[in-house]
Design an enzyme around this catalytic site. Sequence first.
Site, PDB file in Angstrom:
ATOM      1  CG  ASP A 191      99.223   5.114  99.644  1.00 41.31           C
ATOM      2  OD1 ASP A 191      99.626   4.113  99.009  1.00 41.31           O
ATOM      3  OD2 ASP A 191      99.293   6.279  99.214  1.00 41.31           O
ATOM      4  N   GLY A 230      99.153   4.529  95.000  1.00 41.05           N
ATOM      5  CA  GLY A 230      99.751   3.912  93.815  1.00 41.05           C
ATOM      6  C   GLY A 230     100.145   5.021  92.856  1.00 41.05           C
ATOM      7  CE  LYS A 231     106.008   7.407  91.484  1.00 42.04           C
ATOM      8  NZ  LYS A 231     105.805   8.436  92.511  1.00 42.04           N
ATOM      9  CG  ASN A 283     113.809  11.888  92.838  1.00 41.22           C
ATOM     10  OD1 ASN A 283     114.881  11.395  92.479  1.00 41.22           O
ATOM     11  ND2 ASN A 283     113.020  11.282  93.709  1.00 41.22           N
ATOM     12  N   GLY A 316     112.656  19.300  94.562  1.00 43.36           N
ATOM     13  CA  GLY A 316     112.040  19.604  95.844  1.00 43.36           C
ATOM     14  C   GLY A 316     111.764  21.086  95.989  1.00 43.36           C
ATOM     15  N   GLY A 341     105.399  14.457  93.981  1.00 47.45           N
ATOM     16  CA  GLY A 341     105.932  14.059  92.687  1.00 47.45           C
ATOM     17  C   GLY A 341     104.858  13.602  91.721  1.00 47.45           C
ATOM     18  CG  ASP A 342     102.824   9.991  92.295  1.00 45.92           C
ATOM     19  OD1 ASP A 342     103.757   9.737  91.504  1.00 45.92           O
ATOM     20  OD2 ASP A 342     102.536   9.248  93.256  1.00 45.92           O
ATOM     21  NE  ARG A 375      94.964  20.903 100.349  1.00 45.90           N
ATOM     22  CZ  ARG A 375      94.468  21.184  99.162  1.00 45.90           C
ATOM     23  NH1 ARG A 375      94.341  20.215  98.263  1.00 45.90           N
ATOM     24  NH2 ARG A 375      94.106  22.402  98.851  1.00 45.90           N
TER      25      ARG A 375
END
Length: 299
Positions: free
Chosen positions: A11, A37-38, A181, A219, A248-249, A282
Amino acid sequence: MITVFGSINMDLVAISDRLPKPGETVTGKTFSTAAGGKGANQALAARRAGATVKMAGAIGDDAFAAPALTLLRDARADLALVKTVAEPTGTAVILIGEGGENMISVIPAANGEVSESDADRAVSEMAAGDILMLQFEIPAQAIEAALKAAKAKRVTTIINTAPLTSQAQRLSRMADIVIANETEFELLIGKSDLSSGEREKELAALHDETGQTLIVTLGAEGVIAIRNGKLVRAKGLKIEPVDTVGAGDTFCGYLAASLDAGLDFEAALRRAAVAGSLACTREGAQPSIPVASEVDAKI
């Protein structure tokens, strides 16, 4: 045992006071790189949650390959199913603005070389009752092959519908557990702007049709899910978000690890929601993933 079959990225993260509008340039505040990477994110989350984890995917033969796997290696995830290909390691360009909102462009590169034979190899090492986790950052034919092979071996499959692709609606119906989501869920069912009550009805209708466990993350509102005909909700923590990229991950990995550890579904849902909340406090996708002791102290 959890096997994660999915993407591995580096990333490239830029933070600014706000996100740019189309055609606009804004001045950034900071820049950093982090493993992502998911697939890799979810594998690390499951490992930090306490599960035994194998990562299956592809990296390039380049300068990003080693750092993309550093945190997984440090966490002692099994990387024997990660292959090296001629393409560069996958990357994600991430812009983060006020309140942790983000824009992401993903370049698949090596992830696009993940194949049906890789799927067969990954699932061949699994046993009935193991968990296979998938997302949509690798080719659809590899995902389909993995789902079919897993079903034949009675392996439990969890699929996260991000990023939502043209094949997501079809392939997600092949999994035992689907995590989306709220935006992805609306796209899956072809309806938009659902109220809370409408969402519940659509969730129940889809569950009646497929029999799958369906989970929709909301969320700050937590998560809603349906399993074995029962609709359940779970709340995360009240936090001030810094960076929502890894939330999400983190949720997905913690849910898989909690189910693998034998927690009942509602307890697993709550634990995953708390973990996702902590990840928002974070910066970075993988650096933000909390360890089990942090999460369990907040439940």
